[in-house]
Design an enzyme around this catalytic site. Structure first.
Site, PDB file in Angstrom:
ATOM      1  N   GLY A  52       0.848  -1.021  -0.075  1.00 40.59           N
ATOM      2  CA  GLY A  52       0.151  -0.046   0.175  1.00 40.59           C
ATOM      3  C   GLY A  52       0.856   1.227  -0.142  1.00 40.59           C
ATOM      4  CB  THR A  53       3.873   2.231   1.999  1.00 40.08           C
ATOM      5  OG1 THR A  53       3.202   1.809   3.416  1.00 40.08           O
ATOM      6  CG2 THR A  53       4.671   3.300   2.203  1.00 40.08           C
ATOM      7  CG  ASN A  92      -5.956   3.917   8.779  1.00 41.58           C
ATOM      8  OD1 ASN A  92      -6.025   4.973   7.948  1.00 41.58           O
ATOM      9  ND2 ASN A  92      -4.717   3.962   9.528  1.00 41.58           N
ATOM     10  CD  GLN A 103      -7.427  -0.831   6.820  1.00 38.42           C
ATOM     11  OE1 GLN A 103      -8.496  -1.598   7.230  1.00 38.42           O
ATOM     12  NE2 GLN A 103      -6.086  -1.058   7.070  1.00 38.42           N
ATOM     13  CB  THR A 131      13.299  -9.115  -9.822  1.00 36.04           C
ATOM     14  OG1 THR A 131      14.227  -8.913 -10.632  1.00 36.04           O
ATOM     15  CG2 THR A 131      12.622 -10.698 -10.118  1.00 36.04           C
ATOM     16  CB  CYS A 151       1.895   3.198  11.218  1.00 31.59           C
ATOM     17  SG  CYS A 151       1.087   2.305  10.012  1.00 31.59           S
TER      18      CYS A 151
HETATM   19  N1  PLP Z   1      -2.860   2.817   3.567  1.00 33.08           N
HETATM   20  C1  PLP Z   1      -4.038   2.621   4.653  1.00 33.08           C
HETATM   21  C2  PLP Z   1      -5.211   3.055   4.836  1.00 33.08           C
HETATM   22  C3  PLP Z   1      -3.402   1.609   5.496  1.00 33.08           C
HETATM   23  O1  PLP Z   1      -4.431   1.027   6.419  1.00 33.08           O
HETATM   24  C4  PLP Z   1      -2.165   1.101   5.373  1.00 33.08           C
HETATM   25  C5  PLP Z   1      -1.597  -0.006   6.315  1.00 33.08           C
HETATM   26  O2  PLP Z   1      -1.993   0.087   7.599  1.00 33.08           O
HETATM   27  C6  PLP Z   1      -1.496   1.368   4.184  1.00 33.08           C
HETATM   28  C7  PLP Z   1      -1.715   2.407   3.459  1.00 33.08           C
HETATM   29  C8  PLP Z   1       0.120   0.885   4.019  1.00 33.08           C
HETATM   30  O3  PLP Z   1      -0.363  -0.273   3.329  1.00 33.08           O
HETATM   31  P1  PLP Z   1       1.249  -1.262   3.471  1.00 33.08           P
HETATM   32  O4  PLP Z   1       1.216  -1.731   4.963  1.00 33.08           O
HETATM   33  O5  PLP Z   1       0.820  -2.413   2.595  1.00 33.08           O
HETATM   34  O6  PLP Z   1       2.297  -0.727   2.944  1.00 33.08           O
END
Ligand code: PLP
Length: 389
Positions: A73-74, A153, A181, A239, A328
């Protein structure tokens, strides 16, 4: 055996056994580099393209080339936001996001702000819903990108993405949504939502960690964020994580299988029982987020005169895993920016508890929490110097 009740599915989920089975051969037999021209390389390449097609179909994309695989996600958020903002900077340098985004979005906007972009943060109401009328007022001729998450989230609130998408499509402004989410929990269709870009992460829907995807509508440009090989049609060098990609496609397929509605309803019923049980048995407790318009598995609260971290430690002693705000941010003394943006007073925001249910959650699990949580809150309040109640 020690009791273990996992109520933190918004942080991550266990990998579905069928997902593991699909992935296994790609570690041991079909391990070829998808860029290699010999047969096990080509086989990996074909499997990745099949997974891409499957994901595109499930999300309602018009072409599988609209799916870019990332590390989660990040990275999807970074690629979409920095990639689009930088690609169109000659058109304008004004970008908009909401005040309740995950750090992966929020810190990316802050980075762009430090690097010459002008950022406007959309306020939310007490339920965490962004105000479209306010968004209309913020739009300018030099606005190129808006990013609003599909569902939050922490509080679980679902945003009016379809309405925002319609508005921005009419105005020709790119629209990214972080659906990390929401994916797997509520229906997602990129065409229906009129989004230009949408982020996914497999570990939130019973897939493996470290793999994600970015849906990027055909015709939308991004500046690549890492330099290297020509993978992902030049948009994301490196990769490919073949087992992860295979696992993510399987996990998404399982999430949206023919039992989707039934699974959702079962979790929602348990979630409602948990919310009603907590609010009726613990005084000075408040639900956070929208009462109905929320993710089916999210039960989040604030309790007056207690510290969220202390609740978590006490629950952990009983074998219950939950969260206080986002995973986080736990460990930090700053109250959640999401709860602050929703107008929850700082003292109260410190007493937040998020419980997120999953496919393995049972009625007994909810009964166990409801049996113990009121006593934990009572004990902590008795010790709290803040408690004048
Ligand atoms: N965006 C949201 C809304 C999330 O809840 C999270 C993870 O908690 C992320 C992004 C980040 O995702 P990832 O852990 O796959 O990097």
């Amino acid at each position: 055996m020690k009791k273990f009740i996992y109520l933190d599915h918004a942080a991550t989920t266990p990998v579905h056994p069928e997902v593991i089975n699909e992935m296994l051969p790609y570690f041991t037999q079909k391990y070829g580099n998808p860029s290699s021209i010999y047969s096990i390389g080509r086989e990996a390449h074909t499997s990745i393209e099949n997974a891409r097609e499957k994901i595109a179909r499930i999300l309602g994309a018009s072409n599988s080339n609209e799916i870019i695989f990332t590390s989660g996600g990040t990275e999807s958020d970074n690629l979409a936001i920095k990639g689009i903002a930088e690609a169109y900077k000659d058109k304008g340098k004004h970008i908009i996001t909401s005040s309740i985004e995950h750090h992966a979005v929020m810190h990316t906007f802050e980075y762009l702000q430090k690097n010459g972009f002008e950022v406007t943060y959309l306020p939310v109401d007490k339920y965490g819903i962004v105000d479209i009328e306010q968004l209309k007022k913020y739009l300018r001729d030099d606005t190129t990108l808006v990013s609003v998450m599909t569902a939050n989230n922490e509080a679980g609130t679902i945003e009016p993405i379809k309405d925002i998408g319609k508005l921005l499509k009419e105005k020709n402004i790119f629209f990214h949504t972080d659906a990390v989410q929401a994916a797997g929990s509520i229906p997602i269709n990129v065409t229906d939502l009129s989004v230009s870009a949408l982020s996914l992460s497999a570990h939130k829907f019973y897939g493996p960690k470290g793999i994600g995807a970015l849906y990027l509508r055909r015709g939308v440009n991004v500046i690549p964020q890492n330099q290297g090989g020509a993978q992902e049609r030049g948009k994301r060098a490196g990769t490919e994580n073949t087992p992860g990609i295979i696992g993510m496609a399987k996990a998404l397929e399982l999430a949206y299988d023919e039992n989707f509605e039934e699974k959702k309803q079962r979790i929602m019923n348990l979630r409602t029982k948990l919310i009603e049980g907590v609010l009726s048995s613990i005084d000075k407790s408040h639900l956070t987020g929208h009462p109905e318009n929320r993710l089916p598995n999210n039960a989040s609260f604030v309790f007056e005169y207690v510290e969220g971290e202390s609740i978590l430690l006490n629950l952990d002693l009983l074998g219950i895993a939950a969260s206080s705000g986002s995973a986080c941010t736990s460990g930090s003394l700053e109250p959640s920016h999401v709860l602050k943006a929703m107008g929850i007073p700082v003292e109260m925001a410190h007493g937040s508890l998020r419980m997120t249910l999953g496919t393995g959650t049972t009625e007994e699990d909810i009964d166990y929490v409801l049996e113990h949580l009121p006593a934990i809150i009572k004990k902590l309040r008795a010790m709290s110097p803040l408690n004048r109640g």
